[in-house]
Scaffold this motif. Structure first.
Motif, PDB file in Angstrom:
ATOM      1  N   ASP A 174       4.666 -11.981  -2.134  1.00 19.81           N
ATOM      2  CA  ASP A 174       5.455 -11.087  -2.996  1.00 19.81           C
ATOM      3  C   ASP A 174       5.076  -9.648  -2.681  1.00 19.81           C
ATOM      4  N   ILE A 175       5.987  -8.727  -2.925  1.00 23.81           N
ATOM      5  CA  ILE A 175       5.741  -7.307  -2.667  1.00 23.81           C
ATOM      6  C   ILE A 175       5.153  -6.670  -3.928  1.00 23.81           C
ATOM      7  N   PHE A 176       4.072  -5.910  -3.733  1.00 20.65           N
ATOM      8  CA  PHE A 176       3.385  -5.210  -4.821  1.00 20.65           C
ATOM      9  C   PHE A 176       3.236  -3.736  -4.462  1.00 20.65           C
ATOM     10  N   HIS A 177       2.945  -2.936  -5.471  1.00 21.47           N
ATOM     11  CA  HIS A 177       2.567  -1.553  -5.171  1.00 21.47           C
ATOM     12  C   HIS A 177       1.461  -1.110  -6.118  1.00 21.47           C
ATOM     13  N   SER A 178       0.647  -0.194  -5.603  1.00 18.80           N
ATOM     14  CA  SER A 178      -0.489   0.347  -6.358  1.00 18.80           C
ATOM     15  C   SER A 178      -0.572   1.837  -6.067  1.00 18.80           C
ATOM     16  N   ILE A 179      -1.097   2.606  -7.006  1.00 18.57           N
ATOM     17  CA  ILE A 179      -1.180   4.060  -6.860  1.00 18.57           C
ATOM     18  C   ILE A 179      -2.645   4.494  -6.924  1.00 18.57           C
ATOM     19  N   MET A 180      -3.036   5.355  -6.007  1.00 15.30           N
ATOM     20  CA  MET A 180      -4.386   5.897  -6.018  1.00 15.30           C
ATOM     21  C   MET A 180      -4.482   6.980  -7.092  1.00 15.30           C
ATOM     22  N   LYS A 181      -5.338   6.726  -8.101  1.00 15.38           N
ATOM     23  CA  LYS A 181      -5.560   7.694  -9.175  1.00 15.38           C
ATOM     24  C   LYS A 181      -7.059   7.870  -9.389  1.00 15.38           C
ATOM     25  N   ASN A 182      -7.490   9.110  -9.333  1.00 21.00           N
ATOM     26  CA  ASN A 182      -8.904   9.447  -9.539  1.00 21.00           C
ATOM     27  C   ASN A 182      -9.814   8.648  -8.609  1.00 21.00           C
ATOM     28  N   GLY A 183      -9.367   8.450  -7.371  1.00 19.29           N
ATOM     29  CA  GLY A 183     -10.193   7.788  -6.376  1.00 19.29           C
ATOM     30  C   GLY A 183     -10.143   6.279  -6.394  1.00 19.29           C
ATOM     31  N   ASP A 184      -9.364   5.671  -7.298  1.00 16.58           N
ATOM     32  CA  ASP A 184      -9.285   4.213  -7.388  1.00 16.58           C
ATOM     33  C   ASP A 184      -7.824   3.762  -7.357  1.00 16.58           C
ATOM     34  N   TRP A 185      -7.636   2.546  -6.833  1.00 17.26           N
ATOM     35  CA  TRP A 185      -6.301   1.962  -6.834  1.00 17.26           C
ATOM     36  C   TRP A 185      -6.006   1.355  -8.200  1.00 17.26           C
ATOM     37  N   THR A 186      -4.791   1.602  -8.683  1.00 16.23           N
ATOM     38  CA  THR A 186      -4.387   1.003  -9.956  1.00 16.23           C
ATOM     39  C   THR A 186      -4.115  -0.483  -9.755  1.00 16.23           C
ATOM     40  N   GLU A 187      -4.065  -1.225 -10.860  1.00 12.85           N
ATOM     41  CA  GLU A 187      -3.766  -2.646 -10.786  1.00 12.85           C
ATOM     42  C   GLU A 187      -2.401  -2.834 -10.127  1.00 12.85           C
ATOM     43  N   PRO A 188      -2.313  -3.629  -9.060  1.00 20.56           N
ATOM     44  CA  PRO A 188      -1.034  -3.791  -8.348  1.00 20.56           C
ATOM     45  C   PRO A 188       0.057  -4.302  -9.269  1.00 20.56           C
ATOM     46  N   GLU A 189       1.243  -3.747  -9.090  1.00 26.38           N
ATOM     47  CA  GLU A 189       2.401  -4.132  -9.898  1.00 26.38           C
ATOM     48  C   GLU A 189       3.407  -4.884  -9.033  1.00 26.38           C
ATOM     49  N   ASN A 190       3.795  -6.057  -9.495  1.00 26.88           N
ATOM     50  CA  ASN A 190       4.775  -6.872  -8.786  1.00 26.88           C
ATOM     51  C   ASN A 190       6.150  -6.198  -8.860  1.00 26.88           C
ATOM     52  N   MET A 191       6.847  -6.116  -7.720  1.00 25.28           N
ATOM     53  CA  MET A 191       8.181  -5.503  -7.709  1.00 25.28           C
ATOM     54  C   MET A 191       9.182  -6.320  -8.515  1.00 25.28           C
ATOM     55  N   GLY A 192       8.820  -7.588  -8.796  1.00 18.80           N
ATOM     56  CA  GLY A 192       9.635  -8.398  -9.688  1.00 18.80           C
ATOM     57  C   GLY A 192      10.878  -8.985  -9.043  1.00 18.80           C
ATOM     58  N   ALA A 193      11.502  -9.892  -9.798  1.00 17.30           N
ATOM     59  CA  ALA A 193      12.786 -10.466  -9.370  1.00 17.30           C
ATOM     60  C   ALA A 193      13.871  -9.417  -9.654  1.00 17.30           C
TER      61      ALA A 193
END
Length: 997
Positions: free
Chosen positions: A379-398
């Motif tokens: 599945d495709i996910f995305h995460s954002i670098m904030k304050n030096g850490d990756w955020t919890e990956p979010e599923n792009m969903g159906a």
């Protein structure tokens, strides 16, 4: 082998004939195969063992229709259907039939669960998987089965929370009946490079030794297509420097489109990452990346940051968290790649994690994973670098993610469009390239993208572009323009004051400053950078310009802020949607032209459109009426009709809009295309804009006159008289009046407005003038539209103009003459007004006013304190004016927002429905006020309100919150001693200081 190939060909023909005949004759049932069929079965089994399930299926399915009692054949046929996206639903039937014959088939419940899972029957799948677990399978199969159960549970959640993203096949000429996958894109979306496998592959069909073999397979090649306008050109091979007889797959493209990353595998390794550079118009031979990136293990996907300082790649090297992990490598001072670092457990799981893509903003990472909350495969996910850490990956969903592998996702710099490859039922071939809109929901990327040409003496040239921090000189990136085209592309993340220097050997370096410290949105700057030699500049009298990039940035920001206005944004989105979907037809979807939603149906002029088609009517639950023309198959058809209306009457430009009839439910454009309207500061409307009741000038003037008569009817003032004006005309010769001589002298006087005013009478009090006016109208109907004017110190004015003068009203209020109101008797629940304050002036007094023969509730200063300041206000100027006018509403709020009185409260009305059961207010749940249901006031409409306040100002605060949460038609309503009143009604009776009748 040739005989087998011939038999396979004949079998395909036979298959077509048998399928065509299936409906006309029953299938034969035989347990014993003929010799020829056994040979075909063996051929299919060979394909099956090689993993070539589609070719095996072509044989299995024909044999299975003949040998319907062969459980093994049915079972394998069902398994092969799982690998054919457009027919995988058939897998369930074949497996169930096989299980009926032999329920002890190997891993039967596991594979039946797979079939259910692939077809989104998650509950049935879980049941089959749990049955399989009860048989104590080997640990590897046990773990895999438990993972499938996780997929199913995630899938149930995903289907109940679809993302609303729109997925479209990119179509021909990019996609074909063969395989196209792993799309990579230049930053300006002008170049698309992808992996292709089909007849155009180098070498055609080949065996494992790269020798021609009609029964072999196609090997991967890299193809390229260019965007011209809105169309992609016919894809071409990227060239012999890259494509070989072996597998050559594109896996990444640098943001500026100058560096291409390639996957290659040889008998000596499992797969490595290479890079090719574009020199002019030719891609040079790929060079293998160093040993910090490539190892004896598999490395097969990669992405480079826009500043070209960080590399993200997937590897199966030992020491990872799962089978395949994502790593990061930083560029070292010598320009090579440093030691690889695992991205850690936030990104990587105990399963496979692959296909990283770092967005040009440098902080948004896309990747594919079989872990996290995948609903099946990758599945495709995305995460954002904030304050030096990756955020919890979010599923792009159906519907982006499916039960199959969804992988290799790339996103345009503005975040509006995503590209990826998928094997979907509606595809042209097995793997196709798809476009997703918007490419990212929620928080959008923030950056500036500078695109243009670098020229030397007006000709394209290669140049080195150095990006630095203007404050400390730190190098942020080094780019180059293309040697043939001069094209450059530079990505600038926000938060820095940049200095950009363009160097062409032998010429003066050109530098510009561009400040992005306060950038908070995406901006694309189209800006050429001309470099001139000293001699050329002298010959052509050219003076070097400065900071053109900053000017282009400022223009882009200005345009973005202008679009913050909803009407501007909606117009732009409508134009974009029309361009993209204007001529698209879709089942169960048609378009309407909404001619207007009216508060008062009689305000709609049906005759104006009577000859243009059937006008339909829809009564809305809030009491309004919508008029529309329906049945347009495309948006273009609907918009064409709308433009015809506008040509006939320009007022239709504001009143009309195209709406969508989605399976019988009318939706506004922002509702149907909700995924497109992704601007973070935009709130989509939930209902069509209501056209408020047209004001009635004559009624307003009548009410205004009654107001003044009530307040000043018997008052007299030295030098003041009243006249009944019959007409005011530009051309007296054209005026026709009845003979009115018996009622008094008819005066004609040309005033400052240039008109000749005809009037009769000379009355000392307003009451006398009004009585005469009413009597005259009853006897002479042609004078019914006459009006009273005041003449004071030889100046003739309308009553509104006269009583708006505070000096005049103060003198009138000091007059000792009793008002009409002082002799009237009112109900005990109303607010009685006597000589001070008057009905036209809201003046708080120090003591409650009382009048003989009346029982009153006085609105004195004691009642109003501390809300009212004690100032004198006149509300007469607001009578007859629409509170839909923001200026009028602001004037009212300024004058009376803080005033309050005994028995008077204000509420926010958030809905009015003939069918109250249809009302929902989930968007208002976050407010601390509950929604109350109020009974009908005799019109059959149930009203819903929130809060109860002493002042309009406090009530307005709640109203604005409701509007921000999507209830656009929220407004204030008043309650005086239990009686509901509109603000317009309060204005007519002068709010707090007039008896409420």
């Amino acid at each position: 082998m040739k005989k087998v190939a011939l038999l396979v060909l004949l079998l395909f023909i036979l298959s077509a004939l048998q399928i065509a005949a299936q409906d006309s004759k029953p299938k034969a049932k035989s347990e014993k195969m003929t010799k020829d069929d056994k040979r075909l079965y063996e051929t299919a089994d060979n394909f099956y063992k090689q993993g070539n399930y589609v070719r095996a299926l072509a044989i299995y399915r024909v044999l299975a229709d003949t040998y319907t009692g062969n459980a093994d054949l049915l079972y394998k046929t069902g398994l092969c259907f799982l690998y054919k996206a457009d027919e995988k639903e058939n897998s369930i039937e074949y497996m169930i039939n096989a299980g009926k014959i032999n329920p002890k088939l190997e891993d039967y419940d596991f594979n039946l669960g797979r079939a259910y899972h692939a077809n989104y029957k998650f509950e049935d799948a879980i049941q089959s998987f749990e049955t399989y677990l009860q048989k104590n399978p080997p640990i590897i199969k046990k773990n895999l089965t438990e993972h499938y159960i996780e997929f199913c549970k995630n899938g149930e959640v995903a289907l109940n929370n679809k993302s609303g993203l729109i997925i479209e096949n990119i179509g021909p000429p990019v996609n074909s009946e063969f395989d196209e996958y792993v799309p990579v894109l230049s930053g300006d979306e002008s170049v698309l490079i992808f992996t292709y496998k089909g007849p155009k592959s180098t070498g055609g069909l080949m065996d494992a030794n790269f020798q021609h073999d009609p029964e072999g397979e196609y090997y991967e090649d890299i193809f390229i297509s260019y965007k011209v306008g809105e169309k992609w050109t016919e894809p071409q091979s990227i060239g012999e420097n890259i494509n070989t007889k072996g597998h050559d797959a594109s896996i990444a493209l640098s943001s500026d489109g100058q560096k291409l990353f390639i996957f290659k595998s040889t008998p000596q390794d499992k797969g490595d990452i290479y890079m090719s550079t574009l020199e002019g118009e030719v891609w040079n031979k790929p060079v293998k990346l160093n040993s910090n990136v490539n190892t004896p293990a598999w490395e097969g996907s990669v992405s480079m940051s826009a500043d070209e300082q960080t590399l993200y790649f997937a590897s199966e090297r030992p020491g990872g968290l799962g089978g395949r992990d994502i790593y990061m490598s930083k560029r070292e001072p010598n320009g090579d790649w440093g030691t690889a670092v695992n991205l850690g457990p936030t990104i990587n799981t105990k399963y496979d994690d692959d296909a990283p893509y770092i967005h040009p903003d440098g902080r948004t990472l896309f990747f594919s994973s079989k872990g996290h909350n995948s609903l099946g495969g990758y599945d495709i996910f995305h995460s954002i670098m904030k304050n030096g850490d990756w955020t919890e990956p979010e599923n792009m969903g159906a519907p982006v993610n499916t039960t199959e592998d969804d992988i290799y996702y790339v996103l345009t710099p503005d975040g509006e469009t995503g590209y990826y490859s998928s094997n979907r039922k509606e595809g042209y071939g097995r793997q196709d390239i798809y476009v997703i809109t918007p490419g990212l929901k929620g928080e959008k990327p923030v950056l500036a993208l500078a695109i243009g040409l670098v020229t030397l003496d007006s000709k394209p040239t290669e140049a080195t572009i150095k990006l630095m921090d203007a404050d400390n000189g730190e190098v942020k990136g080094i780019y180059r323009s293309n040697s043939s085209t001069g094209k450059y592309m530079v990505t600038l993340p926000p938060g820095t004051n940049y200095k950009i220097c363009v160097e062409v050997p032998g010429n003066k370096t050109h530098c510009e400053l561009i400040d992005l410290r306060k950038l908070d949105n995406y901006v694309q700057m189209q800006q050429d950078i001309p470099i001139y030699s000293e001699q050329y500049a002298k010959e052509h009298n050219i003076t070097e310009s400065e900071n053109n990039l900053q000017k282009s940035l400022d223009a882009g920001i200005k345009e973005y802020k202008l679009e913050a206005q909803p009407e501007v944004y909606e117009a732009r989105m409508y134009k974009d949607l029309m361009k993209k979907y204007g001529d698209v037809k879709k089942d169960s979807v048609t378009y309407n032209v909404n001619l207007g939603t009216y508060e008062t149906p009689s305000d709609f002029n049906a005759a104006e459109v009577a000859d243009m088609g059937k006008v339909e009517t829809m009564k809305n639950s809030n009491g309004t009426t919508t008029y529309y023309v329906s049945g347009f198959n495309t948006m273009v058809d609907a918009e064409s009709f709308r433009q015809k209306l506008i040509t006939r009457d320009t007022s239709f430009n504001q009143a009309t809009q195209v709406t969508v009839n989605d399976k019988g439910q009318e939706k506004l454009m922002p509702q149907y295309f909700s995924a497109y309207y992704s601007r973070k500061d935009y709130t989509a409307p939930t209902e069509a804009r209501v056209i408020k009741t047209k004001p009635n000038p004559e009624l307003a003037e009548k009410m205004e006159t009654e107001q003044f008569v009530s307040a000043y009817g018997d008052k007299q003032l030295t030098g003041l008289t009243y006249k009944v004006e019959l007409a005011a005309v530009d051309k007296p010769a054209e005026l026709t009046l009845p003979n009115l001589s018996k009622y008094g002298k008819l005066d004609a006087k040309k005033l400052a407005d240039g008109k000749t005013h005809y009037s009769i009478g000379n009355f000392k009090t307003l009451k006398e003038a009004n009585d005469f006016k009413q009597t005259l109208a009853s006897k002479e109907p042609l004078t019914s539209k006459s009006k009273i004017e005041a003449v004071y110190q030889n100046n003739q004015k309308t009553l509104k103009e006269f009583f708006s003068d505070p000096v005049v009203t103060e003198k009138m209020n000091k007059s000792s003459n009793p008002t009409i109101a002082s002799t009237q008797t009112t109900k005990t629940t109303t607010a009685k007004v006597t000589t001070q304050p008057t009905a036209a002036v809201a003046k708080a007094t120090t003591k409650p006013a009382t009048t003989q023969n009346t029982t009153t509730t006085s609105m004195s200063k004691e009642n109003l304190s501390p809300c009212d300041s004690g100032k004198t206000y006149s509300f007469s100027a607001l009578i007859g004016k629409s509170l839909n006018d923001p200026a009028v509403y602001a004037q009212l709020m300024s004058m009376a927002g803080s005033m309050c009185a005994e028995g008077l409260t204000f509420k926010v009305q958030v809905g009015a429905y003939r069918h109250p059961e249809n009302y929902t207010h989930s968007n208002l749940k976050s407010l601390s006020y509950s929604v109350a249901q109020n009974g009908s006031i005799g019109d059959g409409i149930t009203r819903f309100t929130m809060g109860e306040f002493k002042t309009m100002k406090d009530c307005e605060n709640l109203r604005q919150k409701a509007i921000q949460l999507g209830t656009k038609d929220a407004w204030i309503t008043a309650v005086y001693n239990g009686k509901r009143m509109t603000l317009e009604e309060l204005i007519v009776v002068n709010f707090y200081n007039k008896a409420v009748n």
